[in-house]
Design a protein around this motif. Structure first.
Motif, PDB file in Angstrom:
ATOM      1  N   GLU A  76       0.843  -1.179   0.000  1.00 12.61           N
ATOM      2  CA  GLU A  76       0.000   0.000   0.000  1.00 12.61           C
ATOM      3  C   GLU A  76       0.896   1.253   0.000  1.00 12.61           C
ATOM      4  N   PRO A  77       0.732   2.118  -0.990  1.00  8.17           N
ATOM      5  CA  PRO A  77       1.618   3.292  -1.110  1.00  8.17           C
ATOM      6  C   PRO A  77       1.316   4.355  -0.056  1.00  8.17           C
ATOM      7  N   LEU A  78       2.369   5.157   0.227  1.00  8.79           N
ATOM      8  CA  LEU A  78       2.260   6.223   1.230  1.00  8.79           C
ATOM      9  C   LEU A  78       2.859   7.513   0.678  1.00  8.79           C
ATOM     10  N   VAL A  79       2.358   8.634   1.149  1.00  8.89           N
ATOM     11  CA  VAL A  79       2.950   9.947   0.887  1.00  8.89           C
ATOM     12  C   VAL A  79       2.976  10.692   2.215  1.00  8.89           C
ATOM     13  N   ARG A 128      -9.026   2.670  -1.295  1.00 12.53           N
ATOM     14  CA  ARG A 128      -9.611   3.778  -0.554  1.00 12.53           C
ATOM     15  C   ARG A 128      -8.450   4.593   0.031  1.00 12.53           C
ATOM     16  N   GLU A 129      -8.570   5.923   0.024  1.00 13.14           N
ATOM     17  CA  GLU A 129      -7.475   6.799   0.462  1.00 13.14           C
ATOM     18  C   GLU A 129      -7.791   7.425   1.805  1.00 13.14           C
ATOM     19  N   PHE A 130      -6.781   7.419   2.661  1.00 12.02           N
ATOM     20  CA  PHE A 130      -6.886   7.976   4.007  1.00 12.02           C
ATOM     21  C   PHE A 130      -5.873   9.125   4.140  1.00 12.02           C
ATOM     22  N   ALA A 131      -6.203  10.119   4.935  1.00  9.71           N
ATOM     23  CA  ALA A 131      -5.284  11.252   5.194  1.00  9.71           C
ATOM     24  C   ALA A 131      -5.414  11.678   6.646  1.00  9.71           C
ATOM     25  N   GLU A 132      -4.260  12.051   7.251  1.00  8.40           N
ATOM     26  CA  GLU A 132      -4.265  12.466   8.653  1.00  8.40           C
ATOM     27  C   GLU A 132      -3.135  13.480   8.862  1.00  8.40           C
ATOM     28  N   PRO A 133      -3.390  14.511   9.638  1.00  6.65           N
ATOM     29  CA  PRO A 133      -2.326  15.506   9.901  1.00  6.65           C
ATOM     30  C   PRO A 133      -1.310  14.980  10.915  1.00  6.65           C
ATOM     31  N   ALA A 134      -0.076  15.407  10.800  1.00  6.51           N
ATOM     32  CA  ALA A 134       0.977  15.108  11.783  1.00  6.51           C
ATOM     33  C   ALA A 134       1.107  16.293  12.713  1.00  6.51           C
ATOM     34  N   GLY A 135       1.306  16.029  14.002  1.00  3.29           N
ATOM     35  CA  GLY A 135       1.427  17.118  14.974  1.00  3.29           C
ATOM     36  C   GLY A 135       0.629  16.807  16.209  1.00  3.29           C
ATOM     37  N   THR A 136       0.569  17.770  17.099  1.00  2.00           N
ATOM     38  CA  THR A 136      -0.177  17.604  18.345  1.00  2.00           C
ATOM     39  C   THR A 136      -1.114  18.778  18.518  1.00  2.00           C
ATOM     40  N   GLY A 137      -2.331  18.468  18.948  1.00  2.00           N
ATOM     41  CA  GLY A 137      -3.310  19.528  19.150  1.00  2.00           C
ATOM     42  C   GLY A 137      -3.606  20.249  17.853  1.00  2.00           C
ATOM     43  N   THR A 138      -3.478  21.576  17.924  1.00  2.00           N
ATOM     44  CA  THR A 138      -3.739  22.397  16.733  1.00  2.00           C
ATOM     45  C   THR A 138      -2.469  22.692  15.956  1.00  2.00           C
ATOM     46  N   LEU A 146      -2.474   7.744   2.857  1.00  3.36           N
ATOM     47  CA  LEU A 146      -2.316   6.295   2.658  1.00  3.36           C
ATOM     48  C   LEU A 146      -3.384   5.811   1.687  1.00  3.36           C
ATOM     49  N   ARG A 147      -2.954   5.035   0.714  1.00  3.59           N
ATOM     50  CA  ARG A 147      -3.888   4.442  -0.254  1.00  3.59           C
ATOM     51  C   ARG A 147      -3.982   2.943   0.072  1.00  3.59           C
ATOM     52  N   ALA A 148      -5.145   2.515   0.626  1.00  4.56           N
ATOM     53  CA  ALA A 148      -5.302   1.144   1.109  1.00  4.56           C
ATOM     54  C   ALA A 148      -6.146   0.325   0.126  1.00  4.56           C
ATOM     55  N   SER A 149      -5.744  -0.888  -0.129  1.00  2.00           N
ATOM     56  CA  SER A 149      -6.507  -1.811  -0.971  1.00  2.00           C
ATOM     57  C   SER A 149      -7.699  -2.384  -0.189  1.00  2.00           C
ATOM     58  N   VAL A 150      -8.837  -2.562  -0.871  1.00  2.00           N
ATOM     59  CA  VAL A 150     -10.030  -3.119  -0.221  1.00  2.00           C
ATOM     60  C   VAL A 150     -10.282  -4.571  -0.624  1.00  2.00           C
ATOM     61  N   GLU A 151      -9.349  -5.174  -1.367  1.00  2.00           N
ATOM     62  CA  GLU A 151      -9.564  -6.530  -1.871  1.00  2.00           C
ATOM     63  C   GLU A 151      -9.760  -7.515  -0.728  1.00  2.00           C
ATOM     64  N   ASN A 152      -8.853  -7.491   0.268  1.00  2.00           N
ATOM     65  CA  ASN A 152      -8.961  -8.441   1.372  1.00  2.00           C
ATOM     66  C   ASN A 152     -10.248  -8.233   2.170  1.00  2.00           C
ATOM     67  N   ALA A 153     -10.558  -6.968   2.405  1.00  4.10           N
ATOM     68  CA  ALA A 153     -11.783  -6.676   3.158  1.00  4.10           C
ATOM     69  C   ALA A 153     -13.013  -7.146   2.383  1.00  4.10           C
ATOM     70  N   ALA A 154     -13.024  -6.930   1.052  1.00  2.08           N
ATOM     71  CA  ALA A 154     -14.159  -7.370   0.241  1.00  2.08           C
ATOM     72  C   ALA A 154     -14.296  -8.891   0.262  1.00  2.08           C
ATOM     73  N   ARG A 155     -13.133  -9.594   0.223  1.00  6.59           N
ATOM     74  CA  ARG A 155     -13.197 -11.060   0.300  1.00  6.59           C
ATOM     75  C   ARG A 155     -13.746 -11.515   1.656  1.00  6.59           C
ATOM     76  N   ASP A 156     -13.322 -10.861   2.722  1.00  7.63           N
ATOM     77  CA  ASP A 156     -13.856 -11.206   4.042  1.00  7.63           C
ATOM     78  C   ASP A 156     -15.362 -10.979   4.103  1.00  7.63           C
ATOM     79  N   ILE A 157     -15.801  -9.869   3.535  1.00  3.49           N
ATOM     80  CA  ILE A 157     -17.245  -9.583   3.517  1.00  3.49           C
ATOM     81  C   ILE A 157     -17.978 -10.630   2.695  1.00  3.49           C
ATOM     82  N   THR A 158     -17.369 -11.045   1.584  1.00  2.00           N
ATOM     83  CA  THR A 158     -17.994 -12.082   0.746  1.00  2.00           C
ATOM     84  C   THR A 158     -18.163 -13.371   1.527  1.00  2.00           C
ATOM     85  N   ARG A 159     -17.119 -13.785   2.256  1.00  2.00           N
ATOM     86  CA  ARG A 159     -17.220 -15.016   3.040  1.00  2.00           C
ATOM     87  C   ARG A 159     -18.284 -14.896   4.135  1.00  2.00           C
TER      88      ARG A 159
END
Length: 467
Positions: A76-79, A128-138, A146-159
């Motif tokens: 899963e790629p990261l920036v 699916r893409e996730f984003a979060e700020p680095a730091g504390t408080g404000t 983070l770009r996360a693959s949903v393949e494993n989650a979809a297979r789990d849901i299928t089962r």
């Protein structure tokens, strides 16, 4: 009824099962989606913490190494960028300059967390893409995408969905079996009762309806059995009285005729009129007994056919018409009437040849006797839709409207026919024979005068089809 009751129970069962299965499916998908979000949020927190440390120390080696190991391990790629949107680390081919990634970076630098919306489904694909700020408080020191693959989650849901649907199918089968058993328990006694009612209505001894079903149906079956026994006994006594009376009177009638014939040589010529009157009444009484036996037999046969159907009977009405024309032609000639017939092709009828011959005998006998000398009588048959129709038409005096309505009443005879021999049972016998085969007898005036008698019968049903 069984089908309708079973359908209602099945629909209720299916709706009940669906009311549990659908929310369970949605909860399963939502739960697995939440697991994915929590897992990736944990990873984002880890990289955000590393980026915050790198911003404080100026050393980005830790966050860079960790990001590359993560991508190698999970694919899963990261920036990760600093506060000035300068990429600190980019893995897996994802770049901070990509428009979609740039929007997420901007949102994170505004201290906004970006998580995908909506639950996953078995058919979900891609990332699916996730984003979060680095730091504390404000205080924001960078952004992590983070770009996360949903393949494993979809297979789990299928089962999970497959397990839920399999369980649902088992419950549905159990509901179906229960519905069939419950329907059979309730409806089977009703079907036996309906069959017994049909037999009783046809004048046949009904089968005893055994116990079964709810208590109310068992009580109803018991009451019906008692009623059926009483009615059947009364009908059987009535039928036996008619048949036995007609049969037992034959011997006295035969003996009486022998004695009357023996007296013929002992009587003077002046007694000829009385003697002829007595023999005429004997002939009339014998004919009446024959017709009563024929009517009793026709009623009994009609009752049997009402229950059994008699669907295998068939004959060619055209053959019967030709044979009857040859048989009755001399009778019509002696009566001074003219008997004609058409040349019909095959006309299949759902009855036996003997029954149709008996019906034709009755109609022709009436036409020849009551149309009078010089009348023209036409015997014919044809196919009309799903019916085979045999007609006897004469141009005699016919019957009035009131007389037509009473013509098939037993023992009824027109006041104009008092001098013609007959019992008034012929048309009643023909009507019973036709009713047993699902047909009917229709009498109506002929144009310009006379009587038109129609005997309509169903056509035989071919095997596996309709007429």
């Amino acid at each position: 009824m069984r089908t309708r009751v079973q359908a209602v129970l099945l629909v209720f069962g299916i709706l009940t099962v669906a009311a549990f299965a659908v929310p369970l499916l949605l909860f399963t998908a939502s739960d697995r989606t939440q697991q994915l979000v929590l897992a990736r949020s944990s990873s984002l927190d880890r990289f955000a913490s590393l980026m915050d440390q790198a911003a404080a120390t100026g050393d980005t080696s830790a966050v860079t190494a960790e990001a590359r190991r993560y991508t190698e391990l999970y694919g899963e790629p990261l920036v990760v960028t600093d506060l000035r949107r300068v990429p600190v680390v980019q893995t897996g081919g994802m770049r901070a300059s990509d428009p979609a990634v740039a929007r997420l970076v901007d949102a994170a630098l505004r201290n906004q967390t970006a998580h995908p919306k909506g639950p996953l489904r078995p058919w979900s694909r891609g990332y699916r893409e996730f984003a979060e700020p680095a730091g504390t408080g404000t205080r924001v020191t960078g952004a992590v995408v983070l770009r996360a693959s949903v393949e494993n989650a979809a297979r789990d849901i299928t089962r999970r969905w497959a397990a839920v649907l399999a369980g649902t199918a088992l419950v549905a089968l159990a509901c179906t079996a229960l519905a069939r058993a419950a329907t059979r328990w309730v409806v089977s006694p009703l079907r036996r009762l309906d069959r017994a009612v049909g037999q009783l209505a046809a004048g046949l001894p009904p089968e005893q309806t055994g116990p079964g079903g709810p208590p109310e149906l068992r009580q109803l079956a018991t009451g019906f059995n008692r009623m059926a026994s009483t009615v059947t006994a009364a009908l059987e006594q009535q039928r036996r009285l008619v048949a036995d009376t007609s049969h037992q009177m034959r011997n006295p009638m035969a003996a009486l005729r022998l004695r009357v014939d023996a007296l013929r040589t002992q009587l003077p010529a002046s007694a000829d009129r009385t003697y002829n009157g007595v023999t005429g009444e004997l002939d009339r009484l014998e004919t009446l007994l024959d017709d009563m036996l024929a009517l009793a037999a026709a009623e009994h046969r009609a009752g049997e056919l009402t229950v059994t159907g008699g669907a295998d009977a068939r004959c060619d009405a055209a053959e019967v018409v030709r044979a009857q024309h040859r048989r009755w032609q001399p009778v019509a000639d002696r009566a001074g009437a003219r008997l004609t017939t058409g040349t019909p092709g095959p006309v299949p009828a759902a009855c036996t040849e003997r029954e149709l011959t008996q019906i034709t005998d009755i109609l022709l006998d009436n036409a020849i006797k009551y149309a009078g000398p010089g009348a023209t009588i036409t015997l014919d048959c044809a196919t009309e839709g799903t019916r085979a129709v045999l007609t006897v038409t004469d141009d005699g005096p016919g019957l009035g409207t009131d007389e037509l309505a009473r013509a098939t009443t037993r023992f009824w005879r027109s006041s104009r026919q008092t001098g013609t021999p007959g019992t008034g049972l012929g048309l009643a016998i023909a009507e019973q024979l036709l009713a047993g085969r699902g047909g009917h007898l229709e009498l109506r005036p002929a144009h310009p005068h006379g009587l038109h008698a129609t005997a309509a019968l169903p056509r035989p049903t071919p095997t596996g089809g309709t007429p």
